[in-house]
Design a protein around this motif. Sequence first.
Motif, PDB file in Angstrom:
ATOM      1  N   ASN A  27     -18.303  15.415  43.412  1.00 25.76           N
ATOM      2  CA  ASN A  27     -17.824  17.248  44.646  1.00 25.76           C
ATOM      3  C   ASN A  27     -18.841  17.236  45.938  1.00 25.76           C
ATOM      4  O   ASN A  27     -19.146  16.807  46.829  1.00 25.76           O
ATOM      5  N   ALA A  28     -20.811  17.176  45.265  1.00 24.32           N
ATOM      6  CA  ALA A  28     -21.211  17.999  46.066  1.00 24.32           C
ATOM      7  C   ALA A  28     -22.295  16.858  46.984  1.00 24.32           C
ATOM      8  O   ALA A  28     -21.668  16.689  47.939  1.00 24.32           O
ATOM      9  N   ALA A  29     -22.129  15.881  46.752  1.00 25.66           N
ATOM     10  CA  ALA A  29     -21.958  13.906  47.230  1.00 25.66           C
ATOM     11  C   ALA A  29     -21.471  13.884  48.474  1.00 25.66           C
ATOM     12  O   ALA A  29     -21.315  12.999  48.967  1.00 25.66           O
ATOM     13  N   PHE A  30     -19.903  13.440  47.897  1.00 25.51           N
ATOM     14  CA  PHE A  30     -18.996  13.585  48.535  1.00 25.51           C
ATOM     15  C   PHE A  30     -18.554  14.282  49.714  1.00 25.51           C
ATOM     16  O   PHE A  30     -18.286  13.465  50.584  1.00 25.51           O
ATOM     17  N   LEU A  31     -18.676  15.479  49.466  1.00 26.11           N
ATOM     18  CA  LEU A  31     -18.881  16.456  50.603  1.00 26.11           C
ATOM     19  C   LEU A  31     -20.508  16.504  51.416  1.00 26.11           C
ATOM     20  O   LEU A  31     -19.931  15.798  53.340  1.00 26.11           O
ATOM     21  N   ALA A  32     -21.023  15.685  51.364  1.00 25.80           N
ATOM     22  CA  ALA A  32     -22.604  15.122  51.802  1.00 25.80           C
ATOM     23  C   ALA A  32     -22.072  13.900  53.070  1.00 25.80           C
ATOM     24  O   ALA A  32     -22.429  13.718  53.535  1.00 25.80           O
ATOM     25  N   VAL A  33     -21.182  13.233  52.271  1.00 20.61           N
ATOM     26  CA  VAL A  33     -21.617  11.844  52.711  1.00 20.61           C
ATOM     27  C   VAL A  33     -20.077  11.736  53.749  1.00 20.61           C
ATOM     28  O   VAL A  33     -20.447  11.137  54.384  1.00 20.61           O
ATOM     29  N   ALA A  34     -19.294  12.390  53.355  1.00 19.26           N
ATOM     30  CA  ALA A  34     -17.868  13.173  54.661  1.00 19.26           C
ATOM     31  C   ALA A  34     -18.014  12.877  55.006  1.00 19.26           C
ATOM     32  O   ALA A  34     -17.054  13.120  56.144  1.00 19.26           O
ATOM     33  N   PHE A  35     -18.241  14.406  55.690  1.00 16.38           N
ATOM     34  CA  PHE A  35     -18.599  15.210  57.057  1.00 16.38           C
ATOM     35  C   PHE A  35     -19.660  15.664  57.429  1.00 16.38           C
ATOM     36  O   PHE A  35     -21.237  15.753  56.586  1.00 16.38           O
ATOM     37  N   PRO A  36     -19.914  16.446  58.301  1.00 17.30           N
ATOM     38  CA  PRO A  36     -20.699  16.269  58.747  1.00 17.30           C
ATOM     39  C   PRO A  36     -21.823  17.410  58.408  1.00 17.30           C
ATOM     40  O   PRO A  36     -21.411  18.044  57.530  1.00 17.30           O
TER      41      PRO A  36
END
Length: 219
Positions: free
Chosen positions: A120-129
């Motif tokens: 969850n945290a990794a995806f937010l870091a990858v997909a959004f500014p």
Amino acid sequence: MQLRHYLFIGTLNPLLERLARGDADLVSSYTNAFAFTQLCGVLCAPWNGLILDRHKRGKAPRPDGALGALADLRASVLSLAVTVTQCVLFSICAAVPVLPVQFATFVLQVISRSFLYGGNAAFLAVAFPPQHFGKLYGLAMALSALVALLQYPCVALVRGPLRGDPFYVNVGLIAVVLVAFVSPVVVARECRRRAKELEAAGTPLAAPPGAETPTELPH
């Protein structure tokens, strides 16, 4: 998926007592096994990161800018799909009313939980500014906490109308978890859209064969 995990942990003792037919020693041994698998969660935590970073382990350097962001987003598709698949398998095992099957449930639960929170945290870091990471992570946690409140009516439903049999609740949770497969599908479509935009802009999506990264000459 978090609701599935919370509900399993919150109803573990009644589940084991029902499957063990009140054998306290047997329930204690399974509870100890569950506690041991929870300690092994730290060993599972890096696995999702290995999936996310698999495209960075080649000889070619990771591209920068839009190409690098697209490569990271593409890597997250497999991570999301594996995370949901693990939770589905965990939910199916938890719904099987056979006591030895719960050993597999314990293992799948700890692996699935590690993939869920780390991914969850990794995806937010990858997909959004990056400047929005804190807000989005807090929003995700708040929404998941609200959904997790449904565990109380689920427990009340099992103890009341269902007379202690959680079968129908488990089937409903499996169906709800299956909906999470929408996430990797949406991300995969977004990757294709971005790739088409980059191609339309004349940006090559792959380095030509034999291309090497130029080295900086000494001054």
